[in-house]
Design an enzyme around this catalytic site. Structure first.
Site, mmCIF file in Angstrom:
data_model
loop_
_atom_site.group_PDB
_atom_site.id
_atom_site.type_symbol
_atom_site.label_atom_id
_atom_site.label_comp_id
_atom_site.label_asym_id
_atom_site.label_seq_id
_atom_site.Cartn_x
_atom_site.Cartn_y
_atom_site.Cartn_z
ATOM 1 N N CYS A 138 14.311 17.219 25.040
ATOM 2 C CA CYS A 138 13.013 16.554 25.235
ATOM 3 C C CYS A 138 12.965 15.747 26.519
ATOM 4 O O CYS A 138 12.084 15.912 27.345
ATOM 5 C CB CYS A 138 12.700 15.649 24.058
ATOM 6 S SG CYS A 138 12.317 16.589 22.606
ATOM 7 N N HIS A 139 13.909 14.818 26.668
ATOM 8 C CA HIS A 139 13.843 13.942 27.837
ATOM 9 C C HIS A 139 15.173 13.873 28.563
ATOM 10 O O HIS A 139 15.431 12.946 29.320
ATOM 11 C CB HIS A 139 13.359 12.552 27.425
ATOM 12 C CG HIS A 139 12.084 12.596 26.641
ATOM 13 N ND1 HIS A 139 12.035 12.367 25.296
ATOM 14 C CD2 HIS A 139 10.831 12.908 27.019
ATOM 15 C CE1 HIS A 139 10.790 12.529 24.878
ATOM 16 N NE2 HIS A 139 10.045 12.857 25.894
ATOM 17 N N GLY A 140 16.045 14.840 28.259
ATOM 18 C CA GLY A 140 17.250 14.999 29.062
ATOM 19 C C GLY A 140 18.392 14.023 28.829
ATOM 20 O O GLY A 140 19.127 13.715 29.756
ATOM 21 N N TYR B 264 1.866 9.810 28.594
ATOM 22 C CA TYR B 264 3.178 10.316 28.194
ATOM 23 C C TYR B 264 4.123 10.289 29.398
ATOM 24 O O TYR B 264 5.288 9.913 29.274
ATOM 25 C CB TYR B 264 3.015 11.736 27.663
ATOM 26 C CG TYR B 264 4.250 12.322 27.015
ATOM 27 C CD1 TYR B 264 4.844 11.702 25.925
ATOM 28 C CD2 TYR B 264 4.808 13.500 27.494
ATOM 29 C CE1 TYR B 264 5.956 12.246 25.333
ATOM 30 C CE2 TYR B 264 5.914 14.063 26.899
ATOM 31 C CZ TYR B 264 6.495 13.431 25.816
ATOM 32 O OH TYR B 264 7.601 13.975 25.230
#
Lengths: 174, 385
Positions: A138-140, B264
């Site tokens: 998702c965000h590494g 986001y």
């Protein structure tokens, strides 16, 4: 130009404050159940303890089980993975914790962790990332073979849930 | 209807009426959908498919509701950016503007909860990621997160309460919209030149002039709306949401709906610790801050000139802000790696610099162009030119 009558506390002031206090307690007493109903109910809490049999999980194999609705990784680590995790100096870690603190004594081959990335809760992919541990797509965020955070936005290591070994091959989580 | 309205309003001023229409469409289709939908994790996904396949006309009604959310936000963003350009937030319209920001935030919350209801993969993981945001709150974070979810993970209690709130919030939005319109009727409309109405000659009656103009704009707006509904009802959604929710598999990329992407990106861009604030809390503060900044905007931009048409320097920074905002939207859909993380940081920096540095500074150093003395004068000049 306050007169004495104004500065003195009177019986009326007391009644005023007391009434207000009773009203506040009343509102709170009514509001709390309405908020508390949002908390986990009895049926959710009833799932808070599970037992899991480790037989049949080969070295190098990982399984994901459900505990309290959360996925949990149970990994049978290889000797090599344990060695790498132990040799990592604490100074390299974002959230310093020894490998021994993340497993049960005498059971270093078993790593049990909640499978949600500590950043925003995605499930990291096993045996990947630069440290051969977990990588969150998702965000590494990158975790090592002990599930400790090494790089990326996640603030802490993967969470080890409360658990214990009932026998050598049976654990109880929760 | 006897509401004297500036006679020089352009088509950007029709989006208020368009938004009222959008809210109406969402409420009516939503009430109908709730008659067929089942808020239970075992049946929710199937019940949406049931609506799309079996319910009489359900295919269209569901598509109108889903596409309607996107069209709602398209109109909302145009409406907000119109206000930003023409300085509609400036005195005496601060209350009007702040009520608008509240509507914007409530609408985002409503849309987010609505997106959870079909119980697809993106629904589930979107809910997981967003409720995880609350765990970043110091001390009470974990308890707050469990309270919101009604469990230790997103599950049936979460779906049930989101359904309840998704049904409730639109009516609260409608109430705030009523206040927003009330607050509009006190100072009256801003207008493209930003000069207040000075005499009756500057205005026309709202009806029939603007009722008809608004209705025409609604019809035009409904053309792309209908195109999406009839020809591409799923194009604005994510294919992963047609896979039923699975708590053991995270989709490759978790992407919110397009209208939430800019925020986001701001959430994700903070991947470093700032002093005692860790990266997770930092992202949450930045995202909340980016919305709350809008509340104080009337006091950040002190330039007495409202309309961007008369502010030569402001215009450059404004359009850069628009491009930057589109950039934030684009980056939100990209994976958080490589060059994208750097670009995201740059775009987030500009977003904050625009409000906190550029606007306050511009109001001190900029020399605005001369303003027309009245609305009538500017309209007549245009006619002669």
């Amino acid at each position: 130009m306050a007169t004495q009558a104004e500065t003195q506390t009177t019986r009326r002031d007391f009644l005023y404050v007391a009434t207000g206090a009773v009203a506040a307690v009343g509102v709170g007493a009514v509001a709390w159940p309405l908020i508390n109903q949002l908390n986990p109910d009895a049926s959710t809490l009833a799932l808070a303890t599970i037992r899991f049999n480790l037989d049949g999980i080969e070295v190098g194999q990982s399984v994901t089980i459900l505990w309290r609705g959360l996925p949990v990784f149970v990994r049978h680590r290889t000797e090599e993975e344990i060695e790498t995790a132990r040799e990592t100096p604490l100074s390299e870690l974002k959230d310093p914790q020894t490998d021994a603190a993340r497993v049960k004594e005498g059971h270093a081959e078993w790593l049990v962790m909640i499978a949600n990335c500590t950043h925003l809760g995605c499930i990291p992919v096993g045996e990947s990332g630069e440290y051969d541990g977990w990588f969150c797509p998702c965000h590494g965020s990158v975790y090592d073979t002990s599930g400790r955070i090494r790089r990326g936005p996640a603030p802490t290591n993967l969470v080890v849930p409360p658990y214990e070994f009932l026998t050598d091959s049976m654990i109880e989580i929760g | 209807m006897d509401f004297p309205t500036p006679k020089n309003l352009n088509y950007f001023w029709t989006f208020g009426a368009i938004l009222v229409m959008c809210l109406g469409i969402q409420i009516i289709t939503g009430i109908v959908l709730a008659m067929h939908y089942t808020p239970n994790i075992a049946m929710a996904f199937d019940s949406v498919e049931h609506i799309r396949r079996d319910v009489n006309g359900g295919r269209i009604i569901q598509a109108v509701h889903a596409v309607g959310a996107s069209m709602f936000f398209a109109a909302l963003y145009i409406h907000i950016f119109r206000g930003l350009y023409f300085g509609s937030y400036k005195a005496p319209r601060e209350i009007l503007w702040i009520l608008g920001v509240i509507i914007f935030i409530l609408t985002m919350a409503t849309a987010f909860m609505g997106y959870i209801l079909p119980w697809g993969q993106m629904s589930f993981w979107g809910a997981t990621v967003i409720t995880n945001i609350f765990s970043a709150v110091p001390i009470v974070g974990e308890s707050l997160q469990v309270l919101l979810r009604g469990g230790f993970a997103v599950g049936n209690p979460t779906l049930n309460r989101f359904f309840s709130l998704h049904y409730l919030l639109p009516f609260i939005i409608a109430a705030v919209v009523a206040l927003h319109i009330w607050a509009l009727h006190v100072p009256g409309n801003n207008n493209p030149i930003g000069v207040e109405v000075k005499s009756k000659r500057d205005t026309v009656p709202f009806h029939p002039y603007y009722t008809m103009k608004d209705m025409f704009a609604m019809v035009v707006f409904l053309i792309p709306f209908a195109w999406f509904v009839f020809f591409a009802p799923d194009i604005l959604g994510h294919p992963d949401n047609y896979i039923q929710a699975n708590s053991q598999v995270t989709p490759e990329h978790i992407v919110p709906e397009w209208y939430l992407l800019p925020f986001y990106t701001i959430l994700r861009a903070i991947d470093f610790n700032v002093l005692f604030i860790d990266s997770k809390l930092g992202g949450v503060i930045a995202m909340a801050g980016s919305m709350l900044l809008l509340v104080v905007l009337p006091w950040l931009d002190r330039s007495p000139v409202r309309s961007g048409n008369f502010r030569p320097l402001f215009r450059w920074f404004y359009w850069l802000f628009v491009i930057n905002f589109i950039g934030l939207t684009y980056l939100g859909a990209q994976p958080a790696e490589g060059i994208y993380t750097l670009l995201a940081k740059i775009c987030v920096a500009y977003y904050f610099i625009y409000f906190l540095v550029i606007l306050p500074l511009l109001s001190r150093i900029e020399t605005p162009k001369p303003l027309p003395t009245s609305i009538s004068e500017s309209v007549l000049k245009k006619a002669h030119a």
